[in-house]
Design an enzyme around this catalytic site. Structure first.
Site, PDB file in Angstrom:
ATOM      1  N   ARG A 239      11.542   4.197   3.232  1.00 23.18           N
ATOM      2  CA  ARG A 239      10.412   3.158   4.056  1.00 23.18           C
ATOM      3  C   ARG A 239      12.547   2.337   4.164  1.00 23.18           C
ATOM      4  NH1 ARG A 239       5.875  -0.706   4.474  1.00 23.18           N
ATOM      5  NH2 ARG A 239       5.221   0.765   5.234  1.00 23.18           N
TER       6      ARG A 239
ATOM      7  N   HIS B 126       5.903   5.588  11.410  1.00 27.95           N
ATOM      8  CA  HIS B 126       5.165   5.363  10.200  1.00 27.95           C
ATOM      9  C   HIS B 126       4.318   6.693   9.945  1.00 27.95           C
ATOM     10  CE1 HIS B 126       3.409   3.956   5.966  1.00 27.95           C
ATOM     11  NE2 HIS B 126       3.221   2.909   6.598  1.00 27.95           N
TER      12      HIS B 126
ATOM     13  N   ARG C 111       0.425  -1.336  -0.016  1.00 29.17           N
ATOM     14  CA  ARG C 111       0.181  -0.083  -0.542  1.00 29.17           C
ATOM     15  C   ARG C 111       1.196   1.283  -0.011  1.00 29.17           C
ATOM     16  NH1 ARG C 111      -2.968  -3.737   2.391  1.00 29.17           N
ATOM     17  NH2 ARG C 111      -0.374  -4.234   3.153  1.00 29.17           N
ATOM     18  N   THR C 112       2.137   1.373   0.937  1.00 32.99           N
ATOM     19  CA  THR C 112       2.858   2.535   1.071  1.00 32.99           C
ATOM     20  C   THR C 112       3.159   2.923  -0.428  1.00 32.99           C
ATOM     21  OG1 THR C 112       2.702   1.785   3.202  1.00 32.99           O
ATOM     22  CG2 THR C 112       4.301   4.107   2.467  1.00 32.99           C
TER      23      THR C 112
ATOM     24  N   LYS D 272      26.098  -2.874  -1.141  1.00 28.58           N
ATOM     25  CA  LYS D 272      27.908  -2.853  -1.359  1.00 28.58           C
ATOM     26  C   LYS D 272      28.751  -2.276   0.435  1.00 28.58           C
ATOM     27  CE  LYS D 272      27.733  -2.565  -6.330  1.00 28.58           C
ATOM     28  NZ  LYS D 272      28.103  -1.306  -7.554  1.00 28.58           N
TER      29      LYS D 272
HETATM   30  C1  NCD Z   1       2.136  -1.211   8.108  1.00 30.94           C
HETATM   31  C2  NCD Z   1       3.844  -1.039   7.913  1.00 30.94           C
HETATM   32  O1  NCD Z   1       4.549  -0.941   7.229  1.00 30.94           O
HETATM   33  O2  NCD Z   1       4.547  -0.821   9.085  1.00 30.94           O
HETATM   34  N1  NCD Z   1       1.753  -1.300   6.696  1.00 30.94           N
HETATM   35  C3  NCD Z   1       1.761   0.137   5.726  1.00 30.94           C
HETATM   36  O3  NCD Z   1       2.547   0.872   5.279  1.00 30.94           O
HETATM   37  N2  NCD Z   1       0.204  -0.087   5.257  1.00 30.94           N
HETATM   38  C4  NCD Z   1       1.510  -2.168   8.671  1.00 30.94           C
HETATM   39  C5  NCD Z   1       2.686  -3.969   8.818  1.00 30.94           C
HETATM   40  O4  NCD Z   1       2.879  -4.080   8.096  1.00 30.94           O
HETATM   41  O5  NCD Z   1       1.882  -4.661   9.566  1.00 30.94           O
END
Ligand code: NCD
Length: 262
Positions: free
Chosen positions: A63, A91, A12-13, A42
Site C-alpha cells: 500500500r 484498491h 483491515r487490509t 532515505k
Molecule cells: C479503505 C482504503 O484504504 O482506501 N480502507 C480499507 O482498506 N478498508 C477505505 C478508506 O480508508 O476510506
C-alpha cells in the site's frame, strides 16, 4: 513467505492479509509506516526496494500513497505484487471482497442498482468497486456527492464504455431505492486543504430515516467516520461489519491464486 509493505495507515487490509497468510500456513514479513521506517525515508526508490525485498519472499503486498506506484513496482518485480491501495487511484482487493459481499447478499452481480457516496473524486474503493461492477451486464451506477467532490469525467466515460448506466446526484435519498448503497468516508488525506474537508464532511450522512422500509444493503470498506450514522449499524440493511471477514477469505484465495497454489 509474503512481505506486507505498508507506506500508508491500514487496519483491515494489512491485518486480513497477514491473518490469511498465517492461516494458510505461510509466514509474513510486515512493514508498517514504511515512509519513515524503511529506506524510503532515505530516498530509496520503490523500484529499488522491490528489487531487494523480492529476494526474501514469494509475493509482495503493498500500500502506497502515490497513484500508480504499485504498477511501477510490478514492472521491475520477479514475484507477484498485490496492490493493497495506491493513493487515490485503486484498491482492487477491496473491490473483490465488496463484490463477494454483494454476491452473497443479492445473489447476483448483474442487473443491480448500486449507489456510491460520498467522495467519488478521491475514494479508491469507490473507483475500484464501480469499475468491477461495470464489467457485469445491466448495472446502473449512481454517484452521490456534495458539490466539489465530482467524479473524474474520464472515469465515468470508462464505466459507460464497459456497459454501465451512470447517473449523478446530490441527494442521499437517491441511493436508498436500489439494491446496494456503497458508502465511504470523505478521504481527508487527499483533500487540497483541511478547510475544504471541514466544509464538506458533515453535508451527507446516511441515517436510519433514509433506510426505513427500504431493502437496500449498505456497504462500507471502513473506517466509518461521518458518512453513516452509527444508529444504522443495528438495522438489517447494514452489511459493513460482515465485509472484513469476507476480506479474509477473498485475500486468502487471491494469495493462493497469485502463488499458483489453487
Ligand atoms: C479503505 C482504503 O484504504 O482506501 N480502507 C480499507 O482498506 N478498508 C477505505 C478508506 O480508508 O476510506
Amino acid at each position: 513467505m509474503v512481505a506486507c509493505l505498508f507506506f500508508e495507515p491500514s487496519t483491515r487490509t494489512r491485518l486480513s492479509f497477514e491473518a490469511a497468510i498465517l492461516k494458510l500456513g505461510g509466514q509474513v514479513l510486515s512493514m508498517e509506516n514504511g515512509s519513515v521506517s524503511s529506506s524510503a525515508f532515505k530516498g530509496e526508490s520503490l523500484e529499488d526496494t522491490t528489487r531487494v525485498v523480492q529476494n526474501y519472499v514469494d509475493c509482495i503486498v503493498v500500500r502506497h500513497p502515490q497513484d500508480g506506484s504499485v504498477s511501477k513496482m510490478a514492472e521491475v518485480a520477479s514475484v507477484p505484487i498485490i496492490n493493497a491501495g495506491d493513493g487515490g487511484n485503486q484498491h482492487p482487493t477491496q473491490a473483490l471482497l465488496d463484490l463477494y459481499t454483494i454476491k452473497k447478499s443479492c445473489g447476483r452481480l448483474d442487473n443491480l442498482r448500486v449507489a456510491f457516496g460520498f467522495d467519488p473524486k478521491y475514494s479508491r474503493t469507490i473507483k475500484s468497486a464501480a469499475a468491477l461492477l461495470a464489467l457485469y451486464p445491466k448495472n446502473k451506477l449512481t454517484f452521490i456527492y456534495p458539490k466539489g467532490l465530482e467524479p473524474d469525467p474520464n472515469f465515468i466515460k470508462a464505466l459507460q464504455k464497459s456497459g454501465a448506466t451512470v447517473s449523478l446526484s446530490n441527494k442521499v435519498e437517491d441511493g436508498c431505492d436500489g439494491d446496494v448503497f456503497y458508502t465511504n468516508r470523505l478521504q481527508q488525506e487527499r483533500f487540497k486543504s483541511k478547510a475544504q474537508f471541514e466544509k464538506l464532511r458533515k453535508i451527507m450522512t446516511l441515517k436510519p430515516a433514509h433506510l426505513k422500509g427500504k431493502k437496500v444493503v449498505v456497504l462500507n470498506p471502513l473506517p466509518r467516520i461521518d458518512e453513516v450514522d452509527p444508529a444504522v449499524d443495528s438495522m438489517p440493511n447494514a452489511l459493513y461489519f460482515d465485509q472484513p471477514k469476507n476480506g479474509l477469505y477473498v485475500r486468502a484465495a487471491l494469495l493462493l491464486y497469485a502463488l499458483d497454489m489453487l
